[in-house]
Design a protein around this motif. Structure first.
Motif, PDB file in Angstrom:
ATOM      1  N   ARG A   3       0.846  -1.205   0.000  1.00  0.00           N
ATOM      2  CA  ARG A   3       0.000   0.000   0.000  1.00  0.00           C
ATOM      3  C   ARG A   3       0.878   1.252   0.000  1.00  0.00           C
ATOM      4  NH1 ARG A   3      -4.978   0.973  -0.260  1.00  0.00           N
ATOM      5  NH2 ARG A   3      -5.694  -0.941   0.704  1.00  0.00           N
ATOM      6  N   ALA A   4       1.916   1.284   0.821  1.00  0.00           N
ATOM      7  CA  ALA A   4       2.819   2.445   0.866  1.00  0.00           C
ATOM      8  C   ALA A   4       3.497   2.650  -0.491  1.00  0.00           C
ATOM      9  CB  ALA A   4       3.861   2.263   1.967  1.00  0.00           C
ATOM     10  N   ALA A   5       3.903   1.565  -1.135  1.00  0.00           N
ATOM     11  CA  ALA A   5       4.543   1.669  -2.449  1.00  0.00           C
ATOM     12  C   ALA A   5       3.553   2.178  -3.496  1.00  0.00           C
ATOM     13  CB  ALA A   5       5.111   0.312  -2.859  1.00  0.00           C
ATOM     14  N   ALA A   6       2.313   1.711  -3.434  1.00  0.00           N
ATOM     15  CA  ALA A   6       1.286   2.167  -4.375  1.00  0.00           C
ATOM     16  C   ALA A   6       0.999   3.656  -4.193  1.00  0.00           C
ATOM     17  CB  ALA A   6       0.011   1.341  -4.196  1.00  0.00           C
ATOM     18  N   LEU A   7       0.999   4.109  -2.962  1.00  0.00           N
ATOM     19  CA  LEU A   7       0.832   5.546  -2.695  1.00  0.00           C
ATOM     20  C   LEU A   7       2.002   6.338  -3.256  1.00  0.00           C
ATOM     21  CD1 LEU A   7      -0.514   5.579   0.969  1.00  0.00           C
ATOM     22  CD2 LEU A   7      -1.598   6.662  -1.012  1.00  0.00           C
ATOM     23  N   ALA A   8       3.207   5.825  -3.076  1.00  0.00           N
ATOM     24  CA  ALA A   8       4.405   6.515  -3.554  1.00  0.00           C
ATOM     25  C   ALA A   8       4.410   6.645  -5.081  1.00  0.00           C
ATOM     26  CB  ALA A   8       5.665   5.786  -3.085  1.00  0.00           C
ATOM     27  N   VAL A   9       3.851   5.673  -5.779  1.00  0.00           N
ATOM     28  CA  VAL A   9       3.775   5.722  -7.233  1.00  0.00           C
ATOM     29  C   VAL A   9       2.716   6.741  -7.674  1.00  0.00           C
ATOM     30  CG1 VAL A   9       3.103   4.369  -9.284  1.00  0.00           C
ATOM     31  CG2 VAL A   9       4.662   3.411  -7.612  1.00  0.00           C
ATOM     32  N   GLY A  10       1.745   6.988  -6.813  1.00  0.00           N
ATOM     33  CA  GLY A  10       0.688   7.936  -7.149  1.00  0.00           C
ATOM     34  C   GLY A  10      -0.617   7.280  -7.558  1.00  0.00           C
ATOM     35  N   PHE A  11      -0.801   6.009  -7.228  1.00  0.00           N
ATOM     36  CA  PHE A  11      -2.048   5.328  -7.550  1.00  0.00           C
ATOM     37  C   PHE A  11      -3.202   5.929  -6.765  1.00  0.00           C
ATOM     38  CE2 PHE A  11       0.514   1.264  -8.438  1.00  0.00           C
ATOM     39  CZ  PHE A  11       0.499   1.472  -9.800  1.00  0.00           C
ATOM     40  N   GLY A  12      -4.359   6.013  -7.405  1.00  0.00           N
ATOM     41  CA  GLY A  12      -5.586   6.392  -6.720  1.00  0.00           C
ATOM     42  C   GLY A  12      -6.060   5.232  -5.862  1.00  0.00           C
ATOM     43  N   ILE A  13      -7.118   5.451  -5.110  1.00  0.00           N
ATOM     44  CA  ILE A  13      -7.607   4.454  -4.153  1.00  0.00           C
ATOM     45  C   ILE A  13      -8.016   3.147  -4.841  1.00  0.00           C
ATOM     46  CG2 ILE A  13      -9.990   5.314  -4.103  1.00  0.00           C
ATOM     47  CD1 ILE A  13      -8.014   3.922  -1.108  1.00  0.00           C
ATOM     48  N   ILE A  14      -8.596   3.225  -6.033  1.00  0.00           N
ATOM     49  CA  ILE A  14      -9.023   2.004  -6.722  1.00  0.00           C
ATOM     50  C   ILE A  14      -7.814   1.175  -7.146  1.00  0.00           C
ATOM     51  CG2 ILE A  14     -10.191   1.101  -8.776  1.00  0.00           C
ATOM     52  CD1 ILE A  14     -12.152   3.481  -8.466  1.00  0.00           C
ATOM     53  N   ASP A  15      -6.813   1.814  -7.740  1.00  0.00           N
ATOM     54  CA  ASP A  15      -5.611   1.065  -8.131  1.00  0.00           C
ATOM     55  C   ASP A  15      -4.821   0.586  -6.924  1.00  0.00           C
ATOM     56  OD1 ASP A  15      -6.026   0.959 -10.853  1.00  0.00           O
ATOM     57  OD2 ASP A  15      -4.898   2.794 -11.265  1.00  0.00           O
ATOM     58  N   GLN A  16      -4.806   1.364  -5.849  1.00  0.00           N
ATOM     59  CA  GLN A  16      -4.161   0.894  -4.616  1.00  0.00           C
ATOM     60  C   GLN A  16      -4.813  -0.403  -4.170  1.00  0.00           C
ATOM     61  OE1 GLN A  16      -4.013   3.784  -1.387  1.00  0.00           O
ATOM     62  NE2 GLN A  16      -3.962   5.437  -2.907  1.00  0.00           N
ATOM     63  N   THR A  17      -6.143  -0.422  -4.179  1.00  0.00           N
ATOM     64  CA  THR A  17      -6.882  -1.603  -3.732  1.00  0.00           C
ATOM     65  C   THR A  17      -6.606  -2.790  -4.648  1.00  0.00           C
ATOM     66  OG1 THR A  17      -8.587  -0.182  -2.797  1.00  0.00           O
ATOM     67  CG2 THR A  17      -9.188  -2.484  -3.194  1.00  0.00           C
ATOM     68  N   ARG A  18      -6.549  -2.554  -5.950  1.00  0.00           N
ATOM     69  CA  ARG A  18      -6.238  -3.644  -6.892  1.00  0.00           C
ATOM     70  C   ARG A  18      -4.870  -4.252  -6.593  1.00  0.00           C
ATOM     71  NH1 ARG A  18      -8.463  -0.064 -11.692  1.00  0.00           N
ATOM     72  NH2 ARG A  18     -10.544  -0.962 -11.859  1.00  0.00           N
ATOM     73  N   VAL A  19      -3.881  -3.393  -6.445  1.00  0.00           N
ATOM     74  CA  VAL A  19      -2.505  -3.864  -6.230  1.00  0.00           C
ATOM     75  C   VAL A  19      -2.386  -4.591  -4.899  1.00  0.00           C
ATOM     76  CG1 VAL A  19      -0.115  -3.121  -5.920  1.00  0.00           C
ATOM     77  CG2 VAL A  19      -1.498  -2.109  -7.733  1.00  0.00           C
ATOM     78  N   VAL A  20      -2.952  -4.016  -3.843  1.00  0.00           N
ATOM     79  CA  VAL A  20      -2.867  -4.639  -2.518  1.00  0.00           C
ATOM     80  C   VAL A  20      -3.608  -5.975  -2.507  1.00  0.00           C
ATOM     81  CG1 VAL A  20      -3.524  -4.413  -0.083  1.00  0.00           C
ATOM     82  CG2 VAL A  20      -2.473  -2.481  -1.281  1.00  0.00           C
ATOM     83  N   THR A  21      -4.752  -6.033  -3.162  1.00  0.00           N
ATOM     84  CA  THR A  21      -5.516  -7.283  -3.211  1.00  0.00           C
ATOM     85  C   THR A  21      -4.741  -8.369  -3.948  1.00  0.00           C
ATOM     86  OG1 THR A  21      -7.608  -6.086  -3.103  1.00  0.00           O
ATOM     87  CG2 THR A  21      -7.688  -8.340  -3.963  1.00  0.00           C
ATOM     88  N   ALA A  22      -4.181  -8.026  -5.097  1.00  0.00           N
ATOM     89  CA  ALA A  22      -3.397  -9.008  -5.859  1.00  0.00           C
ATOM     90  C   ALA A  22      -2.193  -9.482  -5.055  1.00  0.00           C
ATOM     91  CB  ALA A  22      -2.945  -8.406  -7.194  1.00  0.00           C
ATOM     92  N   ALA A  23      -1.477  -8.539  -4.443  1.00  0.00           N
ATOM     93  CA  ALA A  23      -0.303  -8.895  -3.637  1.00  0.00           C
ATOM     94  C   ALA A  23      -0.689  -9.780  -2.462  1.00  0.00           C
ATOM     95  CB  ALA A  23       0.400  -7.636  -3.140  1.00  0.00           C
ATOM     96  N   SER A  24      -1.790  -9.455  -1.825  1.00  0.00           N
ATOM     97  CA  SER A  24      -2.249 -10.234  -0.680  1.00  0.00           C
ATOM     98  C   SER A  24      -2.580 -11.673  -1.084  1.00  0.00           C
ATOM     99  CB  SER A  24      -3.476  -9.557  -0.064  1.00  0.00           C
ATOM    100  OG  SER A  24      -3.928 -10.265   1.051  1.00  0.00           O
ATOM    101  N   GLU A  25      -3.274 -11.832  -2.205  1.00  0.00           N
ATOM    102  CA  GLU A  25      -3.611 -13.174  -2.693  1.00  0.00           C
ATOM    103  C   GLU A  25      -2.349 -13.990  -2.975  1.00  0.00           C
ATOM    104  OE1 GLU A  25      -6.426 -14.792  -3.024  1.00  0.00           O
ATOM    105  OE2 GLU A  25      -7.750 -13.150  -2.477  1.00  0.00           O
TER     106      GLU A  25
END
Length: 154
Positions: free
Chosen positions: A43-65
């Motif tokens: 999540r911190a890395a996704a924020l640093a890249v500049g992802f919005g909340i929807i893309d943050q959620t996509r990335v975190v969900t995929a990583a978590s799985e």
């Protein structure tokens, strides 16, 4: 066996992405607590890249799985987080590695509903749909590596 799946735009002969902001970060995936740590790091890395909340959620969900798969099915492993930059924009690449038994039938494992455990069977296929790029390399008896990439849209 290796399977790759990219978006149409990433199939063109584009320049190889370069990592930014220093060396990639690596997180251990060996305990239940590590799963939470990896979620926070992604999540911190996704924020640093500049992802919005929807893309943050996509990335975190995929990583978590994928981290959970490495923990449960692969006996643990590592998650590497890389910040990317290329002419088309900034992105995030996550690579999850384990030294577990590998995936005997990768095509079947990518089919929605297929599970070897108590889950719903959406992990690998779901992660593939959430990301822009997806690659998995697995060898029975030698482990699995999954690399996923998401590009910022703005």
């Amino acid at each position: 066996m290796t399977i790759s799946g990219d978006t149409a735009t990433s199939q063109h002969a584009a320049p190889q992405p370069q990592t930014t902001s220093g060396e990639p970060a690596t997180c251990a995936v060996r305990t239940e607590e590590d799963l939470l740590t990896t979620r926070h790091a992604v999540r911190a890395a996704a924020l640093a890249v500049g992802f919005g909340i929807i893309d943050q959620t996509r990335v975190v969900t995929a990583a978590s799985e994928l981290a959970r798969n490495a923990y449960i099915h692969g006996g643990g492993g590592t998650l590497t987080i890389e910040h990317l930059a290329q002419p088309r924009g900034r992105g995030l690449r996550l690579t999850i590695r384990d030294q577990g038994p590998g995936i005997p039938d990768l095509e079947q494992a990518l089919t929605d509903g297929f599970t070897t455990g108590a889950g719903l069977g959406h992990g690998l296929g779901g992660a593939r749909r959430l990301m822009d790029e997806f690659e998995v390399c697995t060898t029975p008896g030698a482990g699995t590596t999954v690399a996923i990439t998401r590009w910022a849209t703005s």
